[in-house]
Scaffold this motif. Sequence first.
Motif, PDB file in Angstrom:
ATOM      1  N   THR A 540       0.834  -1.201   0.000  1.00 32.31           N
ATOM      2  CA  THR A 540       0.000   0.000   0.000  1.00 32.31           C
ATOM      3  C   THR A 540       0.870   1.252   0.000  1.00 32.31           C
ATOM      4  OG1 THR A 540      -1.685  -1.191   1.223  1.00 32.31           O
ATOM      5  CG2 THR A 540      -1.825   1.210   1.242  1.00 32.31           C
ATOM      6  N   LEU A 541       1.889   1.232   0.871  1.00 35.50           N
ATOM      7  CA  LEU A 541       2.793   2.384   0.917  1.00 35.50           C
ATOM      8  C   LEU A 541       3.485   2.564  -0.430  1.00 35.50           C
ATOM      9  CD1 LEU A 541       4.425   2.128   4.451  1.00 35.50           C
ATOM     10  CD2 LEU A 541       3.034   4.009   3.554  1.00 35.50           C
ATOM     11  N   ILE A 544       1.072   3.994  -2.861  1.00 39.85           N
ATOM     12  CA  ILE A 544       0.884   5.421  -2.596  1.00 39.85           C
ATOM     13  C   ILE A 544       2.038   6.220  -3.190  1.00 39.85           C
ATOM     14  CG2 ILE A 544       1.014   7.126  -0.733  1.00 39.85           C
ATOM     15  CD1 ILE A 544      -0.746   5.194   0.925  1.00 39.85           C
ATOM     16  N   HIS A 547       1.686   6.261  -6.937  1.00 38.51           N
ATOM     17  CA  HIS A 547       0.569   7.132  -7.287  1.00 38.51           C
ATOM     18  C   HIS A 547       0.978   8.593  -7.137  1.00 38.51           C
ATOM     19  CE1 HIS A 547      -3.595   8.765  -7.077  1.00 38.51           C
ATOM     20  NE2 HIS A 547      -3.921   7.667  -7.778  1.00 38.51           N
ATOM     21  N   ALA A 548       1.617   8.890  -6.019  1.00 42.17           N
ATOM     22  CA  ALA A 548       2.038  10.263  -5.752  1.00 42.17           C
ATOM     23  C   ALA A 548       3.110  10.690  -6.758  1.00 42.17           C
ATOM     24  CB  ALA A 548       2.570  10.387  -4.327  1.00 42.17           C
TER      25      ALA A 548
ATOM     26  N   TYR B  91      -9.500   8.600  -9.646  1.00 43.13           N
ATOM     27  CA  TYR B  91      -8.298   8.264  -8.861  1.00 43.13           C
ATOM     28  C   TYR B  91      -7.274   7.495  -9.680  1.00 43.13           C
ATOM     29  CZ  TYR B  91     -10.359   9.928  -4.541  1.00 43.13           C
ATOM     30  OH  TYR B  91     -10.892  10.719  -3.573  1.00 43.13           O
ATOM     31  N   PHE B  96      -4.267  12.245 -12.697  1.00 41.09           N
ATOM     32  CA  PHE B  96      -2.965  12.521 -13.305  1.00 41.09           C
ATOM     33  C   PHE B  96      -3.074  13.557 -14.414  1.00 41.09           C
ATOM     34  CE2 PHE B  96      -2.853   7.879 -12.191  1.00 41.09           C
ATOM     35  CZ  PHE B  96      -2.215   8.069 -10.984  1.00 41.09           C
ATOM     36  N   THR B 169      -3.525  -0.367   6.959  1.00 43.41           N
ATOM     37  CA  THR B 169      -3.585  -0.083   5.522  1.00 43.41           C
ATOM     38  C   THR B 169      -4.595   1.027   5.247  1.00 43.41           C
ATOM     39  OG1 THR B 169      -3.078  -2.400   5.110  1.00 43.41           O
ATOM     40  CG2 THR B 169      -3.953  -1.124   3.255  1.00 43.41           C
ATOM     41  N   PHE B 172      -3.203   4.477   6.140  1.00 46.33           N
ATOM     42  CA  PHE B 172      -2.266   5.025   5.149  1.00 46.33           C
ATOM     43  C   PHE B 172      -3.019   5.592   3.945  1.00 46.33           C
ATOM     44  CE2 PHE B 172       1.177   2.172   6.988  1.00 46.33           C
ATOM     45  CZ  PHE B 172       1.874   3.232   7.535  1.00 46.33           C
ATOM     46  N   VAL B 173      -3.980   4.799   3.424  1.00 54.12           N
ATOM     47  CA  VAL B 173      -4.732   5.247   2.246  1.00 54.12           C
ATOM     48  C   VAL B 173      -5.545   6.493   2.597  1.00 54.12           C
ATOM     49  CG1 VAL B 173      -6.528   4.625   0.594  1.00 54.12           C
ATOM     50  CG2 VAL B 173      -4.811   2.927   1.276  1.00 54.12           C
ATOM     51  N   TYR B 176      -3.381   9.465   2.793  1.00 54.01           N
ATOM     52  CA  TYR B 176      -2.906   9.832   1.457  1.00 54.01           C
ATOM     53  C   TYR B 176      -3.995  10.531   0.655  1.00 54.01           C
ATOM     54  CZ  TYR B 176      -1.262   9.512  -3.330  1.00 54.01           C
ATOM     55  OH  TYR B 176      -0.912   9.801  -4.617  1.00 54.01           O
ATOM     56  N   THR B 179      -4.348  14.220   0.366  1.00 51.44           N
ATOM     57  CA  THR B 179      -3.469  15.019  -0.497  1.00 51.44           C
ATOM     58  C   THR B 179      -4.039  15.141  -1.902  1.00 51.44           C
ATOM     59  OG1 THR B 179      -2.174  13.152  -1.335  1.00 51.44           O
ATOM     60  CG2 THR B 179      -1.501  14.098   0.787  1.00 51.44           C
TER      61      THR B 179
END
Lengths: 560, 217
Positions: A540-541, A544, A547-548, B91, B96, B169, B172-173, B176, B179
């Motif tokens: 997941t990290l 991320i 994705h970032a 997403y 993007f 998990t 974290f998502v 995120y 942002t």
Amino acid sequence: MRGHHRLSPLRIIGRYALACLLAGPFSAVVQLANADAGSWPTPPATSAPPPQISGPLQGGTADHTKFDELKGPFETGSQVTQACLSCHTETGQHFMKNIHWTWSYQDPNTGQQLGKRYLINNFCTNSRGNEGMCAQCHAGYGWKDESFDFTDETKIDCLVCHETTGTYYKTPNSEGSPACSVMFEGKPPIDLAAAAQSVDLPQRANCGACHFNGGGGDNVKHGDLSTALKQPPRSLDVHMGVDGLNFACTACHVTNKHVWAGSRYQIVSKDTEGTGLPGQRTDVATCESCHGLAPHPVDSLAGFKLNDHVQSIACQTCHIPEFARGGVATVIDWDWRTAGRTRDGEGYHEEGYIQGNGGHRYTYKSIKGDFVYDENIIPEYDWFDGQMVYTTIDTTFDPNAESIEINGFSGSREDERSRIWPFKRMHTWQPYDKGNGTLVYTHLWGEDDAAYWGNYDMGAAIEKGMADFGLNYSGEYGFIETLSWWPITHMVTPKEQALACGDCHTPKDSRLAEVKGVYLPGRDRNRWLDIIGTLIVAGTLGGILIHAGIRFFSPKGSHH
Amino acid sequence: MALHQVKIFSGFERFWHWSQMLLILILLITGFGLHGFHSLVSFETAVTWHTGAALALLLLWAFSIFWLFTTRTWRHFIPTITGMWGVLRYYSYGIFKGERHPYRKAYWRKHNPLQALAYLMLKIVLFPAIWISGLAYLFYFAWRNIPNAPAWLEGVALVHTAAAFAILTFVFVHVYMLTTGHSFREHVMPMITGFDEVDLTPEEEAYLRKDEPEQIR
């Protein structure tokens, strides 16, 4: 009806609920209040040692120095006993029922004939046939062979347990080989009248005269009973410490008609009755009989959890983190195979170990073989239901077995009576009957040519040791590895030195690493779940970051 | 329909969110410590904080469930697939390209469909899994004498640990996601001030302006 019962699940939940309400706001207050009171219930150190505490009764009602009966002079210890019995009229009959006199115990569950009189251990092996030497620790006078009269109360030795001058001693009941008897010569005569007038409730040194020296020397056998307990600091034993409670042995090993609570043959592995009502519970020496079934102060969530652990963990497991402390080592390994070496035809011994208190210990004796010592030992741990099953002289086993348990024990997580206990593990190479697959009585002590101590002929010693009791011996002896297990229960530390939760609940070097049958949080885990879970979180990290990253490097996407 | 600054997170909701965040943070840190992943605090301290935080969270949840059902706000979490594709596409692609987030908060729909589904799953799957297994774990000594208790305990621990990994998990998502779309700050502010941009119907606006003027800026 006892005052306490096992806690029902509902009550446990109820207590938790109460704790949730109370523990948070009040724990800080309670801890502050406790800070002033010292570390209750451990008493603070005092400057002058109080007399040893034997029980709730203090002071006594008689001054034995004033009794004409005890003025003497006495020729023999037995004469002192007769003087004692002239007032304590029933004591003889009481005493002759106890194990200190009979050296005999029949296990009610297994039917096995136990007791020092019959058993074989993996130290000096057997007292049977060697009573001339071994029965120095019989609480009587003159047991040297089968002819001893166990119904003669005048042969009871009152003084060994009750005299307090410290000048009383015992010597072997028979002469033995000249090579050995020389060790007991030249001792000062005993002033029996002074000893008789000094009688009191047994002090630690009285019990310790034998129990601290079991197995042939200081702390050799038990590991948790040594001469360090004669005047121990509180840090060595919180109950016996001279700067603490200063308990005598009988404070816990309570006595009823000269029968003591606390037996190694019938062990209470889990006491479910607790303290009982006032005046009750004089039948056990369990921790719970004083401390109750919820011994930890409930001023924190941890306190509740610890009280829960009482169901699974013996008090001793956490509160005796190490044994053979206080500077006196214990023997953990004994090798009879090397016994019998002589120099110029004479037996000898070698000192090879200096223990914590500076004392030198023999690591080899011609009469016994090689010893390995250890101190400050972390015990072995296992589930224990209190039941020992002994390998006795009557037990047959596979003569090619890798090792034999002198006292195997039972217990498991599934059994409600079992708890996790600490043990001393004793390992020995000792003689056995290779042909029949039995242990043997070895004739160690005697004036004859077969006694091993003095003649060093193992074959002859076994031959006679077996023949004297009409036992079948194949004529071929060998040496076999034996294990014995000693539940650890003395040398209780102050609570500050007890094990912490993390000593067991840890993935590495858990105290209970070898204990099976239970899922232990912190120690145990599902490896696959940990791998998959870690991969998912890491994935997941990573996702991320990717994705970032794409967002960052897409010209139009960097801020959306 | 027009965008307005409307109070969508009440005082209780904000208190719920932030205290829940703090408690879950404590539970995650102490929990993975108890599991043996780190030794930042002693086992005893970790157990104390873990248990204390868990019981506090259960109490908070009791209040929040009462609040959800008495204020009808539970309806925000009814799952829907309307608009789901647009959010997923955004997403995985649109974000993007610098596209605008396709979802507009409505007065009775303050979460986008993906968000609502995620929170619903959290509420009815992950949270129950962790608190039911957690209570069973905590009260192990009340049922240790049932047959095969150690095997059951192992199962309980398995569920509890798996749920913990899943919640970590989620965290974290979740963080995120702040942002994305607007700035991080713009995402966090509604949970502090309570106000966010909401697409109101003229009737909703008229109602708020007249009867609850403090709910709209």
